[in-house]
Design a protein around this motif. Structure first.
Motif: not given
Length: 92
Positions: A22, A25, A29, A58-59, A61-63, A65
């Motif tokens: 990870h 990714q 972020i 939005k960041l 939400e990605k984090a 995951a």
């Protein structure tokens, strides 16, 4: 501490010691977080604050995951664990 600050703190920790799969990714972020202003530092009700908050959301939400937990989610989890323990008659 604002949500953006907590997310930055989490991302820095993940880049250093987190899951190697990870890291790329999370680094992305983190880079995006450094590009935007903290929404709490902007004037209340301003368009800039609204847009910055949307980008942070939005960041987040990605984090999430990738394993990030917001303070609210951690609190709900802890309360749920306490309630489940009481319902079962055990101390968790």
């Amino acid at each position: 501490m604002s949500l953006a600050e907590e997310l930055i703190e989490w991302a820095e920790e993940e880049v250093e010691h987190g899951n190697p799969a990870h890291k790329e990714q999370v680094a992305l972020i983190l880079a995006q977080l450094h590009e935007i202003a903290d929404p709490e530092s902007l004037p209340v009700g301003s368009t800039q604050r609204f847009l910055a908050q949307r980008r942070v959301d939005k960041l987040v939400e990605k984090a999430e995951a990738l394993g990030f937990e917001t303070p609210g989610k951690m609190l709900k989890k802890e309360i749920g664990k306490k309630l489940a323990g009481q319902a079962l008659g055990i101390n968790l």
